[in-house]
Write an enzyme that holds these catalytic residues in place. Structure first.
Site, mmCIF file in Angstrom:
data_model
loop_
_atom_site.group_PDB
_atom_site.id
_atom_site.type_symbol
_atom_site.label_atom_id
_atom_site.label_comp_id
_atom_site.label_asym_id
_atom_site.label_seq_id
_atom_site.Cartn_x
_atom_site.Cartn_y
_atom_site.Cartn_z
ATOM 1 N N GLY A 27 0.810 -1.214 0.000
ATOM 2 C CA GLY A 27 0.000 0.000 0.000
ATOM 3 C C GLY A 27 0.839 1.257 0.000
ATOM 4 N N HIS A 33 4.704 2.174 -7.822
ATOM 5 C CA HIS A 33 3.701 1.097 -7.854
ATOM 6 C C HIS A 33 2.810 1.225 -9.086
ATOM 7 C CE1 HIS A 33 4.261 1.571 -3.353
ATOM 8 N NE2 HIS A 33 4.479 0.285 -3.506
ATOM 9 N N GLY A 143 9.041 -4.778 -8.725
ATOM 10 C CA GLY A 143 9.905 -3.671 -9.136
ATOM 11 C C GLY A 143 11.384 -3.979 -8.928
ATOM 12 N N ASP A 146 13.513 -3.016 -5.536
ATOM 13 C CA ASP A 146 13.876 -4.034 -4.543
ATOM 14 C C ASP A 146 14.547 -5.179 -5.298
ATOM 15 O OD1 ASP A 146 12.684 -2.868 -2.064
ATOM 16 O OD2 ASP A 146 10.898 -2.927 -3.310
ATOM 17 N N SER A 181 9.908 5.624 -3.074
ATOM 18 C CA SER A 181 9.702 4.634 -2.017
ATOM 19 C C SER A 181 8.738 5.230 -1.004
ATOM 20 C CB SER A 181 11.042 4.337 -1.326
ATOM 21 O OG SER A 181 10.816 3.765 -0.050
ATOM 22 N N SER A 182 7.930 4.369 -0.414
ATOM 23 C CA SER A 182 7.006 4.867 0.613
ATOM 24 C C SER A 182 7.767 5.469 1.781
ATOM 25 C CB SER A 182 6.111 3.733 1.117
ATOM 26 O OG SER A 182 5.371 3.224 0.042
HETATM 27 O O1 PAF Z 1 7.826 -5.019 -2.089
HETATM 28 C C1 PAF Z 1 6.901 -5.017 -1.243
HETATM 29 O O2 PAF Z 1 6.123 -4.075 -1.135
HETATM 30 C C2 PAF Z 1 6.730 -6.216 -0.321
HETATM 31 O O3 PAF Z 1 7.957 -6.744 0.043
HETATM 32 C C3 PAF Z 1 5.804 -7.308 -0.918
HETATM 33 C C4 PAF Z 1 6.405 -7.922 -2.169
HETATM 34 C C5 PAF Z 1 4.459 -6.724 -1.212
HETATM 35 C C6 PAF Z 1 5.634 -8.438 0.105
HETATM 36 O O4 PAF Z 1 5.062 -7.975 1.293
#
Ligand code: PAF
Length: 274
Positions: A27, A33, A143, A146, A181-182
């Site tokens: 979220g 995203h 993405g 990460d 990034s959040s």
């Molecule tokens: O990248 C993320 O936001 C998290 O690590 C994921 C893949 C949703 C797993 O909780």
């Protein structure tokens, strides 16, 4: 757009849809995203996004409690992109009892991020496997921001023969290069303007490698010193092989530079492929 909290009604509706592309998230959606969602939308009209802040991937002292939770805004953004289905379970749905089955991961999960966040990838892999089992997607988009997570998910899919194709999404950056990034919202104004130095140092290393510098250890050391001198606390800056995420040797050419560093209480990660 339908928002599901429970697994049975989600499975019922998904059984009529194919192929399914899945974008897992925690979220607090930003343009990074949304780019992954758009990428999924290009592959199929049936896009499922999940929103779940996964306790298993946070260490006790980390930011699980203060991690930004913005479900209404997230759903508005997803509906603007014509996402059909959102899976936003609460903890009781995904963990009705304590999650005692946890994946055992290969040693690459103990390096880089795993060295500084022990158990992180076990938590990620376990929740991603659960989400794959619930949603049974044909495609899932992760993405490159990460980078090690993407690598480990790809390895999990390969070694466990999971019937899902993993697609990589490019990192989306702010005007000054900072990877979205959040966690960027934890930064105050001064930290925010300093934050782009993490990407700048990756670019600098890349330029030096391209111009023939092959002493990777000294490149890493100089970069660490540079950031430390500017007030950062560096967890790692490493030049690795893309194919294995192991340290690169002179002559290797499939390289990725990965970095994690703190500005005060905020930890930023980034990477750059060569
Ligand atoms: O990248 C993320 O936001 C998290 O690590 C994921 C893949 C949703 C797993 O909780």
């Amino acid at each position: 757009m339908k928002i599901f909290n429970d697994i049975n009604s989600l499975r019922k509706i998904l059984s009529r849809k194919q192929p399914i592309a899945f974008v897992p998230t925690m979220g607090n959606l930003h343009a990074g995203h949304l780019a992954l969602i758009k990428q999924a939308k290009q592959l199929t009209d049936n896009v499922v996004a999940s929103i779940f802040v996964n306790r298993l991937q946070f260490l006790p002292h980390e930011d699980f409690n203060r991690y930004p939770r913005t479900l209404d805004d997230d759903c508005r953004l997803l509906s603007e992109l014509n996402v059909n289905i959102v899976f936003a379970p609460n903890e009781e749905i995904l963990f009705p009892t304590k999650q005692e089955f946890l994946l055992a991961l290969p040693s690459v999960a103990d390096t880089l991020e795993g060295e500084f966040r022990p158990g992180f990838f076990r938590g990620v892999a376990t929740i991603v496997l659960k989400l794959f089992n619930i949603i049974q997607p044909d495609i899932a988009v992760f993405g490159k921001k990460d980078y090690q997570q993407l690598y480990i998910v790809q390895e999990m899919v390969r070694q466990l023969n999971l019937p899902v194709e993993i697609i990589a999404g490019e990192t989306i950056r702010a005007h000054d290069g900072l990877a979205l990034s959040s966690r960027n919202q934890y930064l105050n104004a001064a930290q925010r303007s300093e934050a782009c130095q993490l990407y700048q140092i990756l670019l600098q290393i890349k330029r030096e490698i391209i111009s023939g510098h092959q002493d990777f250890l000294s490149l890493q050391e100089n970069a660490t010193q540079h950031l430390t001198g500017r007030g950062w606390k560096v967890d790692y800056i490493r030049i690795q092989k893309r194919s294995s995420l192991m340290p690169a040797q002179t002559g290797d050419d499939d390289l990725v530079i990965l970095a994690a560093a703190w500005l005060d209480k905020t930890r930023l990660i980034d990477n750059l492929e060569l």
